[in-house]
Scaffold this motif. Structure first.
Motif, mmCIF file in Angstrom:
data_model
loop_
_atom_site.group_PDB
_atom_site.id
_atom_site.type_symbol
_atom_site.label_atom_id
_atom_site.label_comp_id
_atom_site.label_asym_id
_atom_site.label_seq_id
_atom_site.Cartn_x
_atom_site.Cartn_y
_atom_site.Cartn_z
ATOM 1 N N THR A 17 31.139 21.248 -9.074
ATOM 2 C CA THR A 17 30.540 20.122 -8.348
ATOM 3 C C THR A 17 31.296 18.836 -8.633
ATOM 4 O O THR A 17 31.601 18.056 -7.727
ATOM 5 C CB THR A 17 29.061 19.944 -8.760
ATOM 6 N N LEU A 41 17.817 8.677 -15.321
ATOM 7 C CA LEU A 41 17.970 7.954 -14.057
ATOM 8 C C LEU A 41 17.069 6.722 -14.011
ATOM 9 O O LEU A 41 17.488 5.629 -13.618
ATOM 10 C CB LEU A 41 17.585 8.861 -12.887
ATOM 11 N N TYR A 59 28.051 8.928 -1.547
ATOM 12 C CA TYR A 59 27.156 9.899 -2.192
ATOM 13 C C TYR A 59 27.896 10.784 -3.183
ATOM 14 O O TYR A 59 27.310 11.313 -4.112
ATOM 15 C CB TYR A 59 26.403 10.725 -1.140
ATOM 16 N N PHE A 104 27.394 9.466 -6.429
ATOM 17 C CA PHE A 104 26.113 9.782 -7.065
ATOM 18 C C PHE A 104 26.130 11.197 -7.611
ATOM 19 O O PHE A 104 25.586 11.475 -8.673
ATOM 20 C CB PHE A 104 24.953 9.616 -6.074
ATOM 21 N N ALA A 105 26.774 12.080 -6.848
ATOM 22 C CA ALA A 105 26.849 13.465 -7.295
ATOM 23 C C ALA A 105 27.546 13.555 -8.648
ATOM 24 O O ALA A 105 27.164 14.359 -9.505
ATOM 25 C CB ALA A 105 27.596 14.310 -6.269
ATOM 26 N N PHE A 142 20.285 22.218 -9.419
ATOM 27 C CA PHE A 142 20.748 22.789 -10.690
ATOM 28 C C PHE A 142 19.604 23.478 -11.412
ATOM 29 O O PHE A 142 19.758 24.561 -11.963
ATOM 30 C CB PHE A 142 21.353 21.698 -11.580
ATOM 31 N N PHE A 158 25.970 2.183 -5.097
ATOM 32 C CA PHE A 158 24.679 1.647 -4.661
ATOM 33 C C PHE A 158 24.844 0.233 -4.099
ATOM 34 O O PHE A 158 24.305 -0.113 -3.035
ATOM 35 C CB PHE A 158 23.693 1.659 -5.827
ATOM 36 N N THR A 208 19.386 7.109 -2.059
ATOM 37 C CA THR A 208 20.263 7.503 -3.164
ATOM 38 C C THR A 208 19.476 8.205 -4.260
ATOM 39 O O THR A 208 19.933 9.201 -4.828
ATOM 40 C CB THR A 208 20.990 6.282 -3.748
ATOM 41 N N LEU A 243 28.548 23.364 -12.355
ATOM 42 C CA LEU A 243 28.513 21.914 -12.515
ATOM 43 C C LEU A 243 29.914 21.312 -12.494
ATOM 44 O O LEU A 243 30.158 20.281 -11.874
ATOM 45 C CB LEU A 243 27.818 21.567 -13.839
ATOM 46 N N PHE A 278 18.646 11.686 -3.017
ATOM 47 C CA PHE A 278 19.818 12.558 -3.109
ATOM 48 C C PHE A 278 20.029 13.014 -4.553
ATOM 49 O O PHE A 278 20.261 14.195 -4.818
ATOM 50 C CB PHE A 278 21.056 11.807 -2.604
ATOM 51 N N SER A 279 19.932 12.051 -5.486
ATOM 52 C CA SER A 279 20.154 12.378 -6.897
ATOM 53 C C SER A 279 19.132 13.388 -7.396
ATOM 54 O O SER A 279 19.474 14.364 -8.065
ATOM 55 C CB SER A 279 20.087 11.111 -7.745
ATOM 56 N N LEU A 280 17.851 13.149 -7.045
ATOM 57 C CA LEU A 280 16.799 14.068 -7.488
ATOM 58 C C LEU A 280 16.987 15.445 -6.864
ATOM 59 O O LEU A 280 16.808 16.473 -7.528
ATOM 60 C CB LEU A 280 15.423 13.508 -7.137
ATOM 61 N N TRP A 338 23.597 16.266 -16.103
ATOM 62 C CA TRP A 338 23.000 17.596 -16.239
ATOM 63 C C TRP A 338 23.875 18.486 -17.095
ATOM 64 O O TRP A 338 23.377 19.257 -17.921
ATOM 65 C CB TRP A 338 22.815 18.210 -14.839
ATOM 66 N N THR A 360 17.230 14.277 -17.360
ATOM 67 C CA THR A 360 18.078 13.663 -16.340
ATOM 68 C C THR A 360 17.287 12.653 -15.525
ATOM 69 O O THR A 360 17.764 11.530 -15.270
ATOM 70 C CB THR A 360 18.674 14.733 -15.403
ATOM 71 N N VAL A 361 16.080 13.026 -15.124
ATOM 72 C CA VAL A 361 15.240 12.108 -14.342
ATOM 73 C C VAL A 361 14.886 10.881 -15.175
ATOM 74 O O VAL A 361 14.966 9.741 -14.693
ATOM 75 C CB VAL A 361 13.972 12.830 -13.845
ATOM 76 N N ILE A 386 25.244 12.601 -11.682
ATOM 77 C CA ILE A 386 24.155 13.574 -11.796
ATOM 78 C C ILE A 386 24.682 14.867 -12.409
ATOM 79 O O ILE A 386 24.105 15.416 -13.354
ATOM 80 C CB ILE A 386 23.518 13.851 -10.425
ATOM 81 N N ALA A 387 25.800 15.341 -11.868
ATOM 82 C CA ALA A 387 26.374 16.582 -12.403
ATOM 83 C C ALA A 387 26.789 16.389 -13.865
ATOM 84 O O ALA A 387 26.546 17.253 -14.707
ATOM 85 C CB ALA A 387 27.560 17.024 -11.564
ATOM 86 N N LEU A 439 19.756 16.901 -5.921
ATOM 87 C CA LEU A 439 20.871 17.597 -6.592
ATOM 88 C C LEU A 439 20.427 18.124 -7.951
ATOM 89 O O LEU A 439 20.738 19.258 -8.335
ATOM 90 C CB LEU A 439 22.061 16.642 -6.748
ATOM 91 N N THR A 440 19.672 17.286 -8.677
ATOM 92 C CA THR A 440 19.157 17.711 -9.986
ATOM 93 C C THR A 440 18.308 18.967 -9.840
ATOM 94 O O THR A 440 18.425 19.911 -10.626
ATOM 95 C CB THR A 440 18.307 16.589 -10.611
ATOM 96 N N ILE A 456 17.954 2.048 0.862
ATOM 97 C CA ILE A 456 19.109 2.610 0.156
ATOM 98 C C ILE A 456 18.659 3.230 -1.153
ATOM 99 O O ILE A 456 19.096 4.320 -1.535
ATOM 100 C CB ILE A 456 20.167 1.510 -0.130
#
Lengths: 50, 624, 276
Positions: free
Chosen positions: B355, B597, B537, B540-541, C18, B283, C7, B352, C10-12, B548, B593-594, B544-545, C14-15, C3
């Motif tokens: 990923t 975040l 990115y 970020f993946a 799943f 970031f 970002t 996952l 993108f994160s949301l 989750w 997860t949200v 997140i993976a 991807l979540t 940004i």
């Protein structure tokens, strides 16, 4: 030590062959060791023994 | 001489007098021996007309009588408090968020300590500064962990009082030990962080490192104590069939799943922590326009990815050990997880993990643009990608499914005739070992891309490395296919160990050979910051993976106990005592997860806030 | 700021990918088992066998492991004639259990699976001396003796063999109905051997063990000669069903509710061995 120009390729080939032979033997022995340690003996051709 | 003798004699005389008085005095008063003894027969006064006093010896005997063992409580549905919202949902959210942040704050000090050590040994202060920065951005995380932990505790006591009273009675004083550790952890955290610049060089630096070590030690102990509660619920030990405690606290804690969970969580925490700080770095990289800043955050991102992937490589094996122990403890529990109602979940887990590996590899390949020397290895990338995709597809192929009659007739049997065999463990073991090997290859190629070996034996070393890769891959396939499909179950399971060892041989020999081969290597120019924005990115993946995945595995851990609070010992009679559907679980996992975040954003924002200072407005500048 | 949105977006996204995947999978809820009330007054043998089949597929969780190869982690019971197989196993030199017939063998397999481990199905590393099967009468399965009899009946009946277990009696129905509910009751420790069990239930106050003398009830020195295990079991669980001539109906009729299945089994086995 000077290398004979033609030997260059052969020495590389030789080292690759030697490396493969050494590593093959190593993994063959590793298979026997790991399976043996678990009480799962193998024959010389890697089939389960007994 | 007479005086000397007198000096020695005097104390002796005094002593004799004392003994004499003490000895003679009782005799001088007959009947004045030990007081309690003398009044014992008449020691208790009983007034006339009063009921006779209880015989003291009888009461004492009752005390020493064996205390009847207390079984686990069996609450009925109405014993569970109902506050209008699903109790399980509340506890799920609080527990999972507590675990996310707990994992983070355990992991960060671990790799911070190592990076600080690397900085000390190499003399490069940039490592020290990066370590300091990692600590800074995660500092708020400790409070957040505690907030969720406290809320979780309150929720558990409120919503599951019978279960909690039972757990308290089983674990007893261990809970106080757990609580006391937070004092130590807090002390070491604050001294380690705030003392960073004060204890910077020389001996004080070693003091600082020790503080960091103690911080890690307290954190690790906190984790293993808490792990014992979770593993007790899954595989109780130290209690009998009805839940009465029959062992000591050590036997209660050291159940069959305790150490597998300890190892698995320890390694997974590191991977998770690396992934999270990598997102921060990504970031900051994307938000900066200053090339120096971008170079700094690019380096930080690379280091985070390195930590995450490095810790990730042994993780499947720790997980396999955990699963093996579950099967050994209870075949039923094992099958519920992987052959029964939760089987599809592990396909999701495969997605996952795929990923994670794809993202990690992609970041490494993208990073090769930093070095000119990477051009020599570019041709390998497409083959690595191909192997990754194929093994990923094998990894996600299911096998045992719960099918309805019409589905069975459509499929032509209980399993697909061609793809079925790809779904069982031997195929999956081949897939995962190959995925790990090629990921390590991406790693190794990246590490080599800015160096040229100068040692004489470099060609031989390379030949050896190539041979190891090729033979290991062939061996893994052979072990998986032959023992997996053409021998019996025991050999099939045993061959997976040999596969793991083969992978470890590749990794270890790769590290050793490269370390030796690239001593005094010629370095090629590399440019931190020269990487595409798109590659960020991937960073970020990764978290997140990971996040989750952690949530998903929490769902497994809890569901595998089916309708028990403590498996086989205390039944769950609450309104939520069923295993929820996977879609419901998916919603809950996405929710946590949200939330994670958002809390993470707050954590990072606070970290940046402390470094900024509002400039004084011009109007207030003059005069005053 | 841009940004942040990119970002975060993108994160949301991807979540949600799943999360979406979980909707594509088959949805199953794992319900907790419910205690069923069985009307035993009108139970026929066919009902009993059907009950056994239902238990086999659900509460007993047998199908989790007993599946056709290559999946099964236990012998494929449904495809074998269990009565014929039991006979083979009982005749096997290696058999060291105490069952005398198919029903006994099946029950023993449920109560003490490690008594006889079918070749190649033992726990890895135990050389077929230890079975991975859990004891069915214990948690988490915890079938009652009536439920195990039902499964035994099913396994006998499914290949057309004669069912040799008897239908549950009123006492056994009472046992199922009176399951203690709630409370942190202190539970007595079950006896660990036949001797302990017989001492616990004070059999010797009425029965001589080493002679044919009558105390209150018949002497039991050769009871194994006179009665089959099934008859011995019935005498304990339902003493008034078959009375020996000349003896009063003095034997307690509530052992079925008091004894654990294991205790009853141990006593029956012990007595069945007594051949004078």
């Amino acid at each position: 030590m000077e290398k004979h120009p033609k030997m260059g390729i052969y020495s590389t080939l030789l080292s690759v062959v030697i490396a493969f032979v050494v590593v093959l033997v190593f993994f063959y022995g590793l298979n026997h060791l790991i399976m043996g340690m678990q009480g799962l003996p193998l024959n010389l051709d890697l089939t389960p023994a007994g | 001489m007479m005086i000397c003798m007198q000096k020695k004699l005097l104390p002796l005389l005094l002593l004799l007098m004392l003994v004499g008085i003490a000895g003679v005095a009782p005799a001088a008063n007959p009947g004045m021996g030990d007081v309690a003894e003398r009044i014992a027969p008449v020691g208790r006064i009983q007034l006339a007309g009063q009921p006779p006093l209880e015989d003291e010896s009888e009461a004492a005997a009752q005390d020493t009588e064996k205390v009847e063992a207390k079984a686990a409580p069996r609450p009925t549905r109405s014993d569970y408090p109902d506050i209008g919202i699903s109790s399980r949902a509340i506890v799920w959210v609080l527990a999972q968020l507590h675990l996310f942040f707990g994992a983070l704050v355990l992991a960060v000090p671990l790799f911070v300590l190592i990076i600080e050590l690397v900085g000390l040994i190499s003399g490069d202060e940039r490592y020290d500064d990066m370590a300091h920065e990692f600590m800074k951005i995660s500092l708020t995380g400790f409070s957040i962990t505690a907030i969720f932990g406290g809320s979780l505790t309150l929720a558990l006591f409120l919503l599951y009082p019978d279960f909690m009273s039972y757990m308290m009675s089983v674990f007893g004083a261990q809970l106080l030990v757990y609580a006391s550790l937070f004092f130590f952890e807090t002390f070491f955290l604050y001294t380690y962080y705030y003392g960073w610049n004060a204890f910077r060089y020389g001996n004080l630096k070693w003091v600082h490192l020790s503080l960091g070590l103690m911080l890690n030690a307290s954190g690790l102990t906190i984790m293993v104590l808490a792990n014992s509660w979770a593993t007790f619920m899954m595989a109780p030990s130290g209690v009998n069939e009805v839940g009465a405690v029959v062992g000591n606290i050590w036997e209660v804690m050291k159940g069959p799943l305790w150490n597998p969970i300890n190892l698995h969580r320890f390694i997974a925490n590191i991977a998770f922590g690396g992934a999270v700080v990598g997102a921060y770095a990504a970031f900051k990289f994307l938000s900066s326009s200053d090339p120096q800043q971008r170079a700094h955050y690019d380096w930080m991102g690379y280091t985070s990815n390195f930590i995450a992937i490095l810790a990730f490589l042994p993780l499947p094996f720790a997980g396999y050990w955990l699963m093996a122990e579950i099967y050994a403890y209870s075949q039923q529990m094992g099958i519920t997880a992987m052959g029964g109602i939760l089987a599809w979940l592990f396909i999701l887990q495969a997605v996952l993990i795929g990923t994670i590996l794809l993202a990690g590899n992609f970041y490494l390949w993208a990073g090769m643009s930093r070095t000119d020397g990477s051009v020599r290895y570019k041709w390998l990338v497409k083959y690595i990608a191909l192997i990754l995709v194929v093994t990923f597809l094998i990894w996600i192929t299911p096998h045992t499914l719960m099918l309805s009659a019409s589905e069975i007739s459509q499929l032509g049997g209980t399993h697909h005739s061609i793809l079925g065999p790809l779904g069982i463990m031997p195929a999956k073991n081949v897939a995962v070992n190959l995925m790990l090997i090629v990921t390590f290859l991406s790693f190794q190629l990246y590490r080599r891309s800015d160096k040229v070996a100068t040692v004489r034996w470099a060609p031989a070393g390379n030949a050896l490395m190539v041979a190891i890769y090729v033979v290991a891959i062939v061996n893994i396939i052979f072990l998986g296919v032959y023992y997996g499909y053409f021998t019996n179950t025991v050999y099939k399971v045993g061959s997976s160990v040999a596969q793991v060892v083969s992978t470890l041989v590749v990794i270890i020999s790769g590290i050793v050979i490269d370390t030796l081969m690239f001593r005094n290597a010629k370095t090629l120019p590399s440019h931190w910051g020269r990487i595409s924005d798109r590659a960020q990115y991937a960073l970020f993946a990764l978290p997140i993976a990971f996040t989750w995945l952690m949530g998903l595995m929490g769902y497994v851990r809890s569901s595998v106990k089916t309708h028990w609070h403590v498996y086989t010992v205390m039944k769950d009679n609450s309104p939520d005592n069923y295993i929820p559907t996977i879609a419901y679980a998916g919603n809950m996992i996405t929710l946590v997860t949200v939330l994670f975040l958002l809390c993470l954003l707050f954590m990072f924002w606070v970290a940046n806030l402390s470094g900024s200072r509002q400039p004084k407005p011009a109007a207030l500048g003059e005069g005053a | 700021m841009k940004i942040l949105f990119k970002t975060l977006g993108f994160s949301l996204a991807l979540t949600l990918v799943f999360s979406l995947l979980t909707y594509l999978m088959p949805q199953m809820r794992g319900e907790a088992p419910v205690e069923k009330v069985v009307d035993l007054g009108s139970l026929t043998m066919d009902d009993f066998v059907a009950m056994g089949e239902e238990l086999y597929n659900n509460k007993g969780t047998c199908t989790l492991c007993h599946k056709p190869p290559p999946l099964g982690r236990a012998p494929d019971i449904l495809s074998e004639d269990m009565v014929a197989v039991s006979a083979e196993r009982l005749a096997d030199k290696g058999y060291q259990g105490e069952a005398k017939d198919a029903a006994g063998y099946i029950l023993e397999s449920m109560l003490d699976p490690s008594r006889y481990v079918v070749a190649t199905w033992g726990k890895k590393g135990s050389n077929d001396s230890e079975s991975p099967m859990p004891a069915v009468d214990k948690a988490p399965i915890q079938l009652s003796s009536m439920e195990m009899d039902a499964i035994t009946a099913y396994l006998q009946a499914k290949d057309g063999n004669e069912v040799t277990v008897s239908l549950p009696t009123a006492e056994e129905a009472a046992e199922v109905a009176s399951e203690p509910a709630g409370g942190a009751a202190t539970l007595p420790v079950p006896a660990a051997s036949a001797e302990e069990a017989m001492a616990k239930y004070v059999c010797v106050t009425c029965h001589a063990m080493d002679s044919n003398d009558t105390l209150v009830g018949p002497g039991l020195v050769d009871v194994g000669e006179r009665l089959t295990a099934e008859e011995i079991r019935q005498s304990i669980v339902d003493p008034n069903a078959v009375m020996v001539e000349g003896f009063p109906a003095a034997m307690p009729a509530d052992y079925a509710t008091k004894m654990t299945v294991n205790e009853l089994q141990m006593i029956v086995n012990f007595l069945a061995e007594k051949k004078g």
